[in-house]
Design a protein around this motif. Structure first.
Motif, PDB file in Angstrom:
ATOM      1  N   ASN A  26       0.777  -0.957  -0.023  1.00 32.70           N
ATOM      2  CA  ASN A  26       0.066  -0.144   0.052  1.00 32.70           C
ATOM      3  C   ASN A  26       0.818   1.344   0.032  1.00 32.70           C
ATOM      4  O   ASN A  26       0.482   2.183   0.732  1.00 32.70           O
ATOM      5  CB  ASN A  26      -0.809  -0.098   1.300  1.00 32.70           C
ATOM      6  N   SER A  27       1.871   1.273  -0.778  1.00 29.30           N
ATOM      7  CA  SER A  27       3.014   2.296  -0.722  1.00 29.30           C
ATOM      8  C   SER A  27       2.466   3.635  -1.020  1.00 29.30           C
ATOM      9  O   SER A  27       2.824   4.677  -0.724  1.00 29.30           O
ATOM     10  CB  SER A  27       4.170   1.891  -1.753  1.00 29.30           C
ATOM     11  N   ARG A  28       1.321   3.738  -2.051  1.00 30.72           N
ATOM     12  CA  ARG A  28       0.558   4.989  -2.379  1.00 30.72           C
ATOM     13  C   ARG A  28      -0.142   5.557  -1.262  1.00 30.72           C
ATOM     14  O   ARG A  28      -0.677   6.685  -1.580  1.00 30.72           O
ATOM     15  CB  ARG A  28       0.220   5.011  -3.574  1.00 30.72           C
ATOM     16  N   ASP A  29      -0.618   4.701  -0.392  1.00 33.26           N
ATOM     17  CA  ASP A  29      -1.715   5.000   0.716  1.00 33.26           C
ATOM     18  C   ASP A  29      -1.005   5.675   1.997  1.00 33.26           C
ATOM     19  O   ASP A  29      -0.555   4.975   2.687  1.00 33.26           O
ATOM     20  CB  ASP A  29      -2.525   3.850   1.028  1.00 33.26           C
ATOM     21  N   GLU A  55      -1.962  12.714  -1.777  1.00 37.95           N
ATOM     22  CA  GLU A  55      -0.702  12.211  -1.848  1.00 37.95           C
ATOM     23  C   GLU A  55       0.448  13.240  -1.679  1.00 37.95           C
ATOM     24  O   GLU A  55       1.507  12.895  -1.853  1.00 37.95           O
ATOM     25  CB  GLU A  55      -0.513  11.682  -3.473  1.00 37.95           C
ATOM     26  N   VAL A  76       4.168  12.360  -2.863  1.00 34.88           N
ATOM     27  CA  VAL A  76       4.268  11.068  -2.994  1.00 34.88           C
ATOM     28  C   VAL A  76       4.131  10.353  -4.289  1.00 34.88           C
ATOM     29  O   VAL A  76       5.062   9.504  -4.819  1.00 34.88           O
ATOM     30  CB  VAL A  76       3.325  10.237  -2.099  1.00 34.88           C
ATOM     31  N   SER A  77       3.550  11.066  -5.392  1.00 33.55           N
ATOM     32  CA  SER A  77       3.241  10.552  -6.621  1.00 33.55           C
ATOM     33  C   SER A  77       4.550  10.674  -7.451  1.00 33.55           C
ATOM     34  O   SER A  77       4.542   9.993  -8.482  1.00 33.55           O
ATOM     35  CB  SER A  77       2.139  11.126  -7.243  1.00 33.55           C
ATOM     36  N   PRO A  80       6.719   7.068  -6.166  1.00 33.93           N
ATOM     37  CA  PRO A  80       5.936   6.283  -5.470  1.00 33.93           C
ATOM     38  C   PRO A  80       6.518   5.025  -4.730  1.00 33.93           C
ATOM     39  O   PRO A  80       5.879   4.361  -3.756  1.00 33.93           O
ATOM     40  CB  PRO A  80       4.749   5.726  -6.326  1.00 33.93           C
ATOM     41  N   ILE A  82       7.996   3.375  -1.983  1.00 34.36           N
ATOM     42  CA  ILE A  82       7.939   3.754  -0.447  1.00 34.36           C
ATOM     43  C   ILE A  82       9.353   4.050   0.029  1.00 34.36           C
ATOM     44  O   ILE A  82       9.361   4.967   1.011  1.00 34.36           O
ATOM     45  CB  ILE A  82       7.195   2.482   0.370  1.00 34.36           C
ATOM     46  N   TRP A  85       9.977   7.973  -0.850  1.00 38.80           N
ATOM     47  CA  TRP A  85       9.234   9.020  -0.426  1.00 38.80           C
ATOM     48  C   TRP A  85       9.382   9.164   1.116  1.00 38.80           C
ATOM     49  O   TRP A  85       9.534  10.323   1.685  1.00 38.80           O
ATOM     50  CB  TRP A  85       7.766   9.222  -0.828  1.00 38.80           C
TER      51      TRP A  85
END
Length: 98
Positions: A26-29, A55, A76-77, A80, A82, A85
């Motif tokens: 869930n690296s973008r969450d 993000e 983050v985008s 992405p 993990i 960021w």
């Protein structure tokens, strides 16, 4: 695989295997990753994102209830991965407090 991730971001050594897999998956969450921040960063309970752009990280929230705004936002985008960021976040924490 997990050892490779830990070698790329040393604070992952403080996180158990299951938690690390959840974070990577869930690296973008930011919300999911924030649940595990206290294990990696003493005194930090969560990251604060912009309301209309989840993000974009704009501050950190301490366990004591203090909000410390970042010197500049982290998108983050832009990267992405993990570990990338989170490394940027760590650097921004230091800049914002220094």
């Amino acid at each position: 695989y997990l050892e490779k991730q830990r070698s790329q971001f040393a604070r992952f050594y403080f996180v158990g295997d299951e938690d690390l897999l959840e974070m990577i998956g869930n690296s973008r969450d930011v919300g999911t990753v924030s649940r595990h921040l206290a294990k990696m960063f003493a005194g930090i309970s969560m990251l604060v994102a912009e309301q209309d752009a989840p993000e974009v990280l704009v501050a950190m929230f301490s366990k004591e209830g203090e909000t410390v705004p970042f010197a500049s936002p982290i998108r983050v985008s832009d990267d992405p991965a993990i570990n990338a960021w989170l490394a940027k976040t760590e650097t921004m924490m230091q800049k914002s407090l220094g």
